[in-house]
Design an enzyme around this catalytic site. Structure first.
Site, PDB file in Angstrom:
ATOM      1  N   ASP A 161      48.721  35.756  38.858  1.00  0.00           N
ATOM      2  CA  ASP A 161      49.548  35.669  40.071  1.00  0.00           C
ATOM      3  C   ASP A 161      48.761  36.172  41.289  1.00  0.00           C
ATOM      4  O   ASP A 161      49.133  37.178  41.904  1.00  0.00           O
ATOM      5  CB  ASP A 161      50.818  36.522  39.824  1.00  0.00           C
ATOM      6  CG  ASP A 161      51.824  36.406  40.939  1.00  0.00           C
ATOM      7  OD1 ASP A 161      51.774  35.425  41.708  1.00  0.00           O
ATOM      8  OD2 ASP A 161      52.668  37.317  41.039  1.00  0.00           O
TER       9      ASP A 161
ATOM     10  N   ASP B 235      38.944  43.802  38.874  1.00  0.00           N
ATOM     11  CA  ASP B 235      39.316  42.440  39.249  1.00  0.00           C
ATOM     12  C   ASP B 235      40.084  41.794  38.081  1.00  0.00           C
ATOM     13  O   ASP B 235      39.631  41.852  36.927  1.00  0.00           O
ATOM     14  CB  ASP B 235      38.038  41.645  39.547  1.00  0.00           C
ATOM     15  CG  ASP B 235      38.329  40.183  39.787  1.00  0.00           C
ATOM     16  OD1 ASP B 235      38.482  39.817  40.955  1.00  0.00           O
ATOM     17  OD2 ASP B 235      38.416  39.418  38.806  1.00  0.00           O
TER      18      ASP B 235
HETATM   19  C1  SAM Z   1      51.238  38.058  44.438  1.00  0.00           C
HETATM   20  S1  SAM Z   1      50.852  39.755  44.327  1.00  0.00           S
HETATM   21  C2  SAM Z   1      51.366  40.174  42.709  1.00  0.00           C
HETATM   22  C3  SAM Z   1      52.844  40.177  42.485  1.00  0.00           C
HETATM   23  C4  SAM Z   1      53.255  40.569  41.093  1.00  0.00           C
HETATM   24  N1  SAM Z   1      52.514  39.857  40.051  1.00  0.00           N
HETATM   25  C5  SAM Z   1      54.735  40.340  40.901  1.00  0.00           C
HETATM   26  O1  SAM Z   1      55.133  39.252  40.447  1.00  0.00           O
HETATM   27  O2  SAM Z   1      55.521  41.257  41.201  1.00  0.00           O
HETATM   28  C6  SAM Z   1      49.096  39.736  44.161  1.00  0.00           C
HETATM   29  C7  SAM Z   1      48.468  41.109  44.023  1.00  0.00           C
HETATM   30  O3  SAM Z   1      47.107  40.916  43.614  1.00  0.00           O
HETATM   31  C8  SAM Z   1      46.315  41.957  44.161  1.00  0.00           C
HETATM   32  N2  SAM Z   1      44.925  41.502  44.080  1.00  0.00           N
HETATM   33  C9  SAM Z   1      44.206  40.780  44.978  1.00  0.00           C
HETATM   34  N3  SAM Z   1      42.994  40.458  44.476  1.00  0.00           N
HETATM   35  C10 SAM Z   1      42.947  40.978  43.227  1.00  0.00           C
HETATM   36  C11 SAM Z   1      41.980  40.965  42.197  1.00  0.00           C
HETATM   37  N4  SAM Z   1      40.793  40.340  42.365  1.00  0.00           N
HETATM   38  N5  SAM Z   1      42.254  41.586  41.029  1.00  0.00           N
HETATM   39  C12 SAM Z   1      43.441  42.216  40.847  1.00  0.00           C
HETATM   40  N6  SAM Z   1      44.391  42.280  41.801  1.00  0.00           N
HETATM   41  C13 SAM Z   1      44.164  41.666  42.972  1.00  0.00           C
HETATM   42  C14 SAM Z   1      46.872  42.115  45.561  1.00  0.00           C
HETATM   43  O4  SAM Z   1      46.553  43.397  46.074  1.00  0.00           O
HETATM   44  C15 SAM Z   1      48.382  41.924  45.311  1.00  0.00           C
HETATM   45  O5  SAM Z   1      49.009  43.160  45.119  1.00  0.00           O
END
Ligand code: SAM
Length: 287
Positions: free
Chosen positions: A166, A145
């Site tokens: 993000d 996470d």
């Molecule tokens: C908005 S996207 C990220 C886009 C990326 N930062 C970019 O700018 O190219 C959010 C991502 O967070 C992941 N995600 C969701 N919950 C999460 C968590 N608790 N910890 C890490 N990743 C997570 C999702 O699978 C998704 O791929």
């Protein structure tokens, strides 16, 4: 966990987030000492804009395609150069070969001595991320996470760097999660640079979020926003996102002036109809 960033890759809000991230990386590189980039929610790394998701939701056409097809004035072109270097070549419609997510932008712009830590909780997205970035000794990719990992990573041993927060904003309370994460992170590393992205759908909710951020008591928090104006209803009757913002905590000093050059041009280029709006202001002033 249904969120797939491929539907939104290259959108106006990606342009804002990634152009600003690229500027911060440029400033961090001005010193020889290594730094660390931590992406708490990394995504799939690179996105095929001719793929199924981008065809069903062609947000990139109102985002990166407009930027790539435009002729910005020289000072704006200069500020966009590192970001567009990471985006790479494009076709006649302004479609890059593959649109880089934040991890690929960092991978392109960072140096041999710098380090990149990426958290991605979705196994399919993580697998795509590993494949997109290839073997690179600067990288560490974890399934933890993002908020838990952030707490463990701070402060980074380099004592310099930038954190991107993000999250997908699928769950209610995600804005509160950002406030909480910033609160904990700033306690452990008050001088780090942080970039937190958020959609802005309700002005009152957003004002509450900004008040909560201001109440953390940390100085030097910059607010950057783009509003592209109302657009067509999405494929599933969903209101499309038209306004998004970044908080930049402890921005490199030149970033404010750069944002005041870049954002008006982005608003004009990405805005619909009468043109878009932008905002660059302090949530809390630098000390
Ligand atoms: C908005 S996207 C990220 C886009 C990326 N930062 C970019 O700018 O190219 C959010 C991502 O967070 C992941 N995600 C969701 N919950 C999460 C968590 N608790 N910890 C890490 N990743 C997570 C999702 O699978 C998704 O791929």
């Amino acid at each position: 966990m249904n969120y797939r960033h491929a539907f939104h890759a290259g959108s106006f809000s990606d342009v804002l987030k990634h152009a600003v991230l690229a500027r911060i990386l440029v400033h961090l590189k001005r010193k020889e000492a290594p730094f660390r980039f931590i992406d708490t929610h990394a995504g799939a790394g690179r996105y095929d804009l001719s793929g199924d998701e981008a065809r069903r939701s062609p947000e990139w056409r109102e985002g990166i395609a407009r930027v790539l097809m435009a002729r910005p004035p020289a000072p704006v072109g200069e500020l966009l150069r590192p970001y567009l270097q990471a985006v790479g070549p494009h076709d006649a419609e302004g479609r890059p070969v593959a649109y880089p997510g934040s991890p690929a932008i960092a991978q392109t712009l960072m140096r041999a001595q710098d380090r990149i830590a990426l958290c991605e909780a979705n196994p399919d997205e993580r697998e795509a991320l590993i494949a997109a970035l290839g073997r690179d000794r600067r990288l560490s990719i974890v399934s933890t996470d993002g908020y838990v990992a952030l707490n463990a990573y701070l402060p980074p041993k380099e004592r310099r760097g930038v954190i991107l927060i993000d999250p997908p904003f699928e769950a209610p309370g995600e804005a509160g999660g950002i406030v909480h994460a910033l609160e904990r992170a700033l306690r452990k590393w008050p001088t780090g640079a942080y970039v937190a992205w958020r959609p802005i759908r309700d002005a009152r909710d957003d004002a509450r979020f900004l008040n909560a951020v201001a109440a953390l008591g940390a100085p030097n928090i910059l607010r950057l926003e783009l509003d592209i104006g109302p657009g067509p209803i999405g494929a599933h009757g969903q209101e499309p996102l038209t306004r998004a913002g970044l908080l930049v905590v402890n921005p490199p000093h030149p970033l404010v002036g750069e944002a005041r050059t870049l954002l008006p041009w982005l608003a004009q280029t990405l805005g619909r109809g009468e043109g878009g709006k932008q905002l660059c202001d302090w949530v809390t002033e630098p000390k």
